[in-house]
Design an enzyme around this catalytic site. Structure first.
Site, PDB file in Angstrom:
ATOM      1  N   LYS A 158     108.161  63.845  89.934  1.00  0.00           N
ATOM      2  CA  LYS A 158     106.809  63.045  89.520  1.00  0.00           C
ATOM      3  C   LYS A 158     105.748  64.229  88.992  1.00  0.00           C
ATOM      4  O   LYS A 158     105.737  65.420  89.713  1.00  0.00           O
ATOM      5  CB  LYS A 158     106.419  62.696  91.125  1.00  0.00           C
ATOM      6  CG  LYS A 158     107.224  61.437  91.626  1.00  0.00           C
ATOM      7  CD  LYS A 158     106.668  61.099  92.800  1.00  0.00           C
ATOM      8  CE  LYS A 158     107.722  59.817  93.150  1.00  0.00           C
ATOM      9  NZ  LYS A 158     107.276  59.430  94.789  1.00  0.00           N
ATOM     10  N   LYS A 161     111.304  50.123  99.690  1.00  0.00           N
ATOM     11  CA  LYS A 161     110.711  50.880 100.504  1.00  0.00           C
ATOM     12  C   LYS A 161     111.294  50.493 101.815  1.00  0.00           C
ATOM     13  O   LYS A 161     111.023  49.506 102.321  1.00  0.00           O
ATOM     14  CB  LYS A 161     109.174  50.811 100.462  1.00  0.00           C
ATOM     15  CG  LYS A 161     108.706  51.380  99.206  1.00  0.00           C
ATOM     16  CD  LYS A 161     108.684  52.782  99.031  1.00  0.00           C
ATOM     17  CE  LYS A 161     107.899  53.547  97.933  1.00  0.00           C
ATOM     18  NZ  LYS A 161     107.925  54.847  97.711  1.00  0.00           N
TER      19      LYS A 161
END
EC number: 5.1.1.-
Length: 337
Positions: free
Chosen positions: A250, A152
């Site tokens: 997703k 990230k």
């Protein structure tokens, strides 16, 4: 389908450690759980929603309650796509319908989904939250079994490249991808891609903000670019080609496994790579993504690993892979009341 009883509950999940991405720090994760019961069999689904779209627990619950009568009438999964828009509410109900059908027919969800063979363990990424470079490198070293790591980033170009460099030194052996979470400006892209290439980064996920996809028109990146926040549902795939190399599907974004399978087929038709990702959630949320992951090039389904406590029974992480045993979700055994 006979009339169903619909139950909607919520859980506040506690994270083992704070989880930081560009613009957000998560310490808990709220999820919505749907159960559909026909008096003999049940089906379950979990959803976290889409935080950056305002798709939170109140929004999801309101959407489901607004469609309660139609849901309890027992819609098909295709009819559900007309009842609820893409998002967490539809995802939770869709998952419950899949499991309910599996219980009634005695056919596991993977077979109902058209897979030719029983699901196999799949390599998944393990995600490292944004932190100081050496702290992130320490986490990477701690993921001893990981074959694939996703990092990230926060949009701080120099710091982000130091983070990547530290992790690559710590784990020279793994597949490495990064997630910008909309944190970068177009002006940073050339330097970012160049720096990532130096550290053998294989994927750059969502560097620019949703709505800025046009800035990628004609951009040739040495590191493949995946669309996540820019590609929420099937409709968004009309703008994917020529901007992205990979579609990150997703189920919370697109509204469930039913549409996720459609997205994967359309991505293939366009010549795009398929990635399956997840929000933070328990094994109940991860299991439907595991079915879709059987068709994917890249899998990022490590949501339960961030939790202080998962559901039981739970998915299994072994030697860098994910596996969902039949008793977790999507079979008559799992759906037993």
């Amino acid at each position: 389908m006979p009339r169903l009883s619909l139950s909607v509950t919520t859980d506040a999940l506690r994270l083992a450690q704070p989880f930081r991405i560009s613009g957000y720090v998560f310490e808990t994760a709220d999820v919505l759980v749907v159960e559909l019961d026909d008096g003999t069999y049940r089906g379950r689904g979990e959803a976290a929603g889409v935080y950056y779209m305002g798709d939170d627990l109140p929004h999801m619950r309101e959407a489901i309650e607004g469609a309660r009568k139609a849901i309890e009438a027992g819609p098909t999964r295709e009819a559900l796509r007309a009842l609820l828009p893409p998002g967490g509410a539809r995802n939770a109900v869709d998952a419950a319908l899949w499991e309910l059908e599996a219980a009634r027919t005695g056919q596991p969800v993977w077979r109902l989904a058209g897979l030719e063979a029983a699901p196999r363990p799949i390599v998944t990424t393990f995600t490292i939250s944004a932190d100081e470079p050496e702290a992130m490198a320490s986490v990477a070293r701690g993921y001893r079994a990981a074959r694939s790591i996703k990092v990230k980033l926060t949009g701080e170009l120099e710091l982000d490249l130091r983070r990547v460099a530290a992790i690559r030194v710590a784990r020279p052996d793994v597949w490495l991808g990064v997630d910008g979470n909309q944190g970068f400006a177009r002006a940073d892209l050339d330097a970012l891609v160049r720096g990532l290439g130096e550290h053998r980064v294989a994927l750059l996920e969502q560097p620019l903000k949703r709505g800025e996809e046009g800035l990628l028109d004609g951009y040739r990146s040495a590191v493949p670019i995946a669309g996540d926040e820019s590609l929420l549902s099937l409709d968004d795939l009309t703008q994917a080609k020529g901007r992205f190399d990979v579609v990150n599907i997703k189920l919370d974004k697109c509204g469930g496994l039913t549409e996720g399978l459609m997205m994967a087929a359309e991505a293939r038709r366009q010549g795009l790579g398929v990635m399956v990702g997840t929000m933070i959630g328990t094994s109940l949320a991860t299991a439907p993504g595991f079915v879709l992951g059987q068709l994917a090039d890249l899998v990022d389904l490590d949501g339960p690993t961030f939790l202080a406590d998962d559901r039981t029974p739970s998915v299994t992480y072994t030697d860098g892979t994910l596996f969902v045993r039949p008793e977790v979700w999507g079979t008559r055994e799992a759906a037993a009341r």
